[in-house]
Design an enzyme around this catalytic site. Sequence first.
Site, short mmCIF file in Angstrom:
data_model
loop_
_atom_site.label_atom_id
_atom_site.label_comp_id
_atom_site.label_asym_id
_atom_site.label_seq_id
_atom_site.Cartn_x
_atom_site.Cartn_y
_atom_site.Cartn_z
N TYR A 98 1.01 -1.15 -0.07
CA TYR A 98 0.03 -0.12 0.03
C TYR A 98 1.05 1.72 0.19
O TYR A 98 1.98 1.38 0.32
CB TYR A 98 -1.30 0.27 0.88
CG TYR A 98 -0.11 0.40 2.14
CD1 TYR A 98 -0.13 1.28 2.96
CD2 TYR A 98 -0.02 -0.90 3.50
CE1 TYR A 98 0.43 1.55 4.51
CE2 TYR A 98 0.39 -0.64 4.37
CZ TYR A 98 0.85 1.17 5.27
OH TYR A 98 1.12 1.36 6.06
N CYS A 99 0.61 2.62 -0.12
CA CYS A 99 0.92 3.54 -0.87
C CYS A 99 -0.33 5.09 0.36
O CYS A 99 -0.88 3.78 1.13
CB CYS A 99 1.43 3.97 -1.87
SG CYS A 99 0.32 4.02 -3.54
N TRP A 100 -0.59 5.96 -0.36
CA TRP A 100 -0.94 7.61 0.68
C TRP A 100 -1.96 6.64 -0.15
O TRP A 100 -3.42 6.52 0.56
CB TRP A 100 -0.83 8.27 -0.12
CG TRP A 100 -1.81 8.99 0.20
CD1 TRP A 100 -1.85 10.04 -0.60
CD2 TRP A 100 -2.17 9.29 1.82
NE1 TRP A 100 -3.47 11.22 -0.20
CE2 TRP A 100 -3.20 11.02 1.66
CE3 TRP A 100 -2.58 9.34 2.86
CZ2 TRP A 100 -3.88 11.39 2.46
CZ3 TRP A 100 -2.82 9.78 3.65
CH2 TRP A 100 -3.73 10.10 3.51
N TYR A 127 -3.24 3.79 2.41
CA TYR A 127 -3.54 4.19 4.17
C TYR A 127 -4.40 4.98 4.04
O TYR A 127 -5.23 5.15 5.00
CB TYR A 127 -2.22 4.61 4.36
CG TYR A 127 -1.94 5.39 5.43
CD1 TYR A 127 -2.33 4.85 6.66
CD2 TYR A 127 -2.52 7.13 5.72
CE1 TYR A 127 -2.24 5.40 8.19
CE2 TYR A 127 -2.73 7.33 7.38
CZ TYR A 127 -2.26 6.26 7.81
OH TYR A 127 -2.59 7.43 9.56
#
Length: 353
Positions: A98-100, A127
């Site tokens: 995952y990232c932002w 996130y």
Amino acid sequence: MSSSSSHRGPVGIEELPRFDCLIDARSPAEFALDHIPGAINCPVLDDEERRIVGTLYKQQGAFEARRVGGAMVAANLARHLQSEVFKNQPIGWKPLVYCWRGGLRSGSMVQWLRLVGWDAQQLAGGYKRFRQHVMETLDQRCPALPLRVVCGATGSAKTQLLLALARQGAQVLDLEGLACHKGSMLGDLPDQAQPSQKAFDTALYAALAGLDLSQPVYIEAESRKIGRITVPSALLERMRASPCIELRASEEARLEFLLRDYAYLGADGAGLARILDRLRPSHGHETVNRWQDWARSATLAPLFAELMRSHYDPHYARSQAANFQQWPQRQVLEAQALLPQDIEALAQQLRQS
């Protein structure tokens, strides 16, 4: 290299337990602020690279930002693939990335891991979606908590009672432990910073997940703020509507406890004096000057005794009845002393009552 046949669209938060590893592809600064519990940080852009790409995006547009950022991402991914995290993983390894917001950063890592042959997946919404899930869960779960609120004047060893209850097998929600703060004006812990608000919320979310709602959950009475951390409204409202337990001890026992529990304040008299300066509007210059002299000379006994009588105890007397709906029906726990063995005995007495 061939990719796995099980590739599909981004997966939801409810599927987290299916994966062997949770990878946070954000920058180290983002990860330090907060992350999904159990995640490891494998940034596709470090903090400085992220700043550079963001500046390029604003000044020269998406193409130039992607051209420069793509080279950085490729170099970082190559480094990660040679690291201990990745190089010994079997072909059946299933990482979730995952990232932002579930965009390019996690997408690029997933693409490369799939090229290797692993069944890598991307977390839908990243996130940001996890953060929404945390806040939604807190709002839903807090009103159902079977809380027992431990109250008591400053120095009555409420936190130590909670810890003793936990050692004896009771369910405990230690908000001050999660917030890394003792909850009072003097509550900053030595050499230990408080977490971010987001990290506190995530830690609280994780703590709630392990609770059995058919059994009591002991919690210390708190105000809305623990240092700079804000207690979620849903939890504060539940706390104030729950049954109370008042831990009572003599002034002498409380002072002895405070001198043990806050002994480290004597090591920084100047810092303690600065904190006490906040009390001038309510206690006047003469009193605060005397307190500051004691602080600078590490003369803690008379300082703590006066703070209890003049500052903390009057506030406690006013606030309990005003804030806790079931205060008139509270259970009273009398403590003759507050040494460790006394606190263990009090916890046992409370669990048996």
